[in-house]
Design a protein around this motif. Structure first.
Motif, short mmCIF file in Angstrom:
data_model
loop_
_atom_site.label_atom_id
_atom_site.label_comp_id
_atom_site.label_asym_id
_atom_site.label_seq_id
_atom_site.Cartn_x
_atom_site.Cartn_y
_atom_site.Cartn_z
N GLY A 294 -3.75 7.32 4.17
CA GLY A 294 -3.58 7.34 2.71
C GLY A 294 -3.33 8.74 2.18
O GLY A 294 -2.45 8.94 1.33
N VAL B 173 0.83 -1.21 0.00
CA VAL B 173 0.00 0.00 0.00
C VAL B 173 0.87 1.27 0.00
O VAL B 173 0.40 2.35 0.36
CB VAL B 173 -1.01 0.02 1.17
CG1 VAL B 173 -2.02 -1.10 1.01
CG2 VAL B 173 -0.31 -0.06 2.51
N LEU C 103 -6.64 0.08 3.11
CA LEU C 103 -5.96 0.67 1.95
C LEU C 103 -5.68 -0.36 0.87
O LEU C 103 -5.67 -0.04 -0.31
CB LEU C 103 -4.65 1.34 2.40
CG LEU C 103 -4.82 2.59 3.27
CD1 LEU C 103 -3.48 3.04 3.84
CD2 LEU C 103 -5.48 3.71 2.49
N ALA D 16 -7.94 5.21 8.09
CA ALA D 16 -7.18 4.68 6.95
C ALA D 16 -7.05 5.73 5.85
O ALA D 16 -5.98 5.89 5.26
CB ALA D 16 -7.85 3.42 6.41
#
Length: 160
Positions: A93, A34, A152, A89
């Protein structure tokens, strides 16, 4: 971007440390998929200063000394706001996509977080309105970091 869980106080051997380690290792295993460079946990000793204000200030200096420049600082504090796991999350990100070198989730000591540290925070979060023991907050934070990496990645661990 590296995710760092930083806490005041050292966890003793036992189930809390085992859970924290398990979730940090799981998050680390999926980090690269990720776009993260790593996930780690760090801890400092509690201050031995006599006054709570002095303890918080000493701990704040020690916590900041562990973190790289440009870190996206997130403080856990009972006066913070609650986020859903998906929103947490998403914040990780966005921080990654904005080029932050690190995202640090900070857990203060028994006296809380010094205002000087809290004022530097990108976000101040709470795990609800209840007060939780520091050992539980540590593994709950580690689990939320792992959960964020799975969200993610589109992994089915997180179900809504």
């Amino acid at each position: 971007m590296k995710i760092i869980l930083v806490a005041v106080g050292r966890l003793k051997s036992g189930p809390e440390r085992d859970l924290c380690t398990r979730y940090i290792e799981r998050a680390q295993a999926g980090a690269r998929s990720v776009g993260l460079t790593g996930v780690e946990a760090r801890e400092i000793d509690e201050s031995r200063a006599r006054r709570p204000e002095d303890r918080k200030a000493e701990e704040a200096r020690a916590l900041l000394a562990l973190l790289p420049g440009g870190v996206r600082l997130v403080v856990l504090d009972e006066r913070g706001r609650s986020l859903s796991s998906a929103d947490f999350a998403a914040d990780i990100g966005h921080s990654r996509d904005d080029g932050a070198p690190a995202y640090a989730l900070v857990i203060g000591g028994p006296d809380g977080i010094a205002e000087e540290l809290r004022s530097k925070a990108h976000k101040v979060l709470a795990f609800g309105a209840m007060t939780w023991p520091h050992q539980m907050v540590r593994f709950m934070a580690a689990e939320q970091i792992y959960r964020a990496t799975t969200i993610l990645a589109g992994h089915p661990y997180h179900r809504v």
